[in-house]
Design an enzyme around this catalytic site. Structure first.
Site, short mmCIF file in Angstrom:
data_model
loop_
_atom_site.label_atom_id
_atom_site.label_comp_id
_atom_site.label_asym_id
_atom_site.label_seq_id
_atom_site.Cartn_x
_atom_site.Cartn_y
_atom_site.Cartn_z
CG ASP A 1 23.02 60.93 15.71
OD1 ASP A 1 22.13 60.14 16.04
OD2 ASP A 1 22.80 62.08 15.29
CE1 TYR B 1 26.44 65.09 15.98
CE2 TYR B 1 24.18 65.55 16.62
CZ TYR B 1 25.10 64.81 15.88
OH TYR B 1 24.67 63.81 15.05
CG ASP C 1 36.30 54.22 6.49
OD1 ASP C 1 36.75 54.33 7.64
OD2 ASP C 1 36.99 54.45 5.48
CE LYS D 1 37.94 58.52 7.26
NZ LYS D 1 37.87 57.30 6.44
#
Ligand code: NAD
Length: 340
Positions: free
Chosen positions: A230, A124, A206, A173
């Site tokens: 988000d 972002y 995930d 991640k």
């Protein structure tokens, strides 16, 4: 004491839901003097500037704002004003609770989790470009800093400690994004031992997505980077009845902007059918922030009673037998009047 607060009605369903929320706040008895300013599409149309200086000056002065959703053109046009406001005031925390309400039928019961999303960094940051004029490739750079990670992680742990929450889960991640995700996870692991009373674990994004839809009750406080936060916060809102029930707060050191998690919902704008609960719950968070705890608890209780009673639900919650946005607000105000 009268609180002077900036009000940005927003666009799409924004004006309808801010009208409902300000009405409820008025009935709560808290004295608020609103300073109404326009941003986003509305400001673009009126002033040819999606973020006029007046908005910045008003929030700088009042330190607290309640904001309706603002549309961001997809793939073109001006950059997100929501993101610009977060940057301008260094609102590094995006706190998004998801809590079950009795009477709202969902697949799970008793969910009470809070997503703490890093609000300024990573994808972002707006560092992106096409590599050539024929748009043969595009590049977005996601930067994670030690300072940015540390302050959101500390905020989550401090919040858990202050409010007696049991567990903090860091989501990342780091198996693939070894540097950005790796740095965030390393800092989480460095900080966690400073809070021995809080259980700590981490999950790869995930797996987290799967765990959240299989067994969401295992989660308490979840802290993560911007994009994952988000996405997970919309997922969390889906677990408790949808976007119509999910509030959010953008918090920095000394300034805070309260809003719904959802966007401007152009598909239902102007139809008086939007659920104003998310913005009303954001107002509850705002009152808590302002130290108006009694009023904030009363509004939350009145809303909870109203939802449980089930006679006045908006279309998103009862597609067959529903009331309008304004009727929902009127019924809630009547419930609140019994308490004040
Ligand atoms: P959205 O959240 O506006 O809508 C998604 C779906 O949820 C739609 O079907 C909508 O009708 C429904 N919905 C949302 N809020 C609701 C409510 N209060 N009551 C009943 N139904 C509701 O997401 P979108 O359509 O992807 O985005 C629309 C615009 O909003 C985009 O321009 C986006 O950039 C912007 N946006 C703004 C914010 C913000 O202001 N903080 C947040 C998210 C999206």
């Amino acid at each position: 004491m009268t609180h002077k607060i900036t009000l940005i009605p927003g666009d799409g369903i924004g004006p309808e839901i801010t009208k409902a929320a300000t009405k409820v706040l008025e009935v709560s008895g808290v004295k608020i003097e609103w300073e109404v300013v326009e941003a986003g599409l509305t400001a673009m149309e009126k002033y040819h500037d999606p973020l006029p200086q007046e908005v910045i000056s008003s929030i700088s002065k009042n330190k607290v704002a309640l904001k309706g959703p603002l549309t961001t053109p997809v793939g073109k046009g001006f950059r997100s004003i929501n993101v610009a406001l977060r940057k301008e005031f260094e609102l590094y925390v995006n706190q998004r609770p998801a809590k079950s309400f009795k009477g709202i039928k969902t697949r799970f019961e008793n969910i009470d989790l809070i997503i703490f999303r890093e609000n300024l960094e990573e994808f972002y940051s707006g560092i992106e470009h096409y590599i050539d004029s024929s748009r043969s490739a595009a590049e977005t750079i996601g930067i994670i800093t030690r300072r940015g990670s540390e302050r959101i992680l500390r905020y989550a742990f401090n919040y858990a400690k202050k409010y007696g929450r049991k567990k903090v889960t860091a989501v990342h991640k780091a198996n693939i994004l070894k540097f950005t995700g790796g740095l965030f996870l390393d800092i989480a692991e460095e900080i966690a031992p400073e809070y021995p009373e809080i259980q700590f674990d981490d999950k790869i994004i995930d797996n987290m997505a799967m765990q959240m839809v299989m067994n969401p009750n295992q989660f308490d406080c979840v802290v993560t980077t911007n994009l994952f936060g988000d996405i997970l916060s919309d997922l969390a809102s889906g677990l408790v009845g949808g976007l119509g029930l999910s509030p959010g707060a953008n918090i920095g050191d000394g300034v805070a902007i309260f809003e719904a998690v959802h966007g401007s919902a152009p598909d239902i704008a102007g139809m008086n059918v939007a659920n104003p609960s998310a913005l009303i719950l954001a107002s509850v968070m705002m009152l808590e922030y302002l130290g108006e705890n009694e009023a904030s608890k009363k509004i939350e209780k009145a809303l909870s009673n109203s939802l449980e009673d089930g006679k006045h639900l908006t279309k998103d919650l009862n597609g067959k037998n529903f009331v309008s946005t304004s009727e929902f607000a009127d019924a809630l105000c009547q419930e609140l009047e019994k308490m004040v």
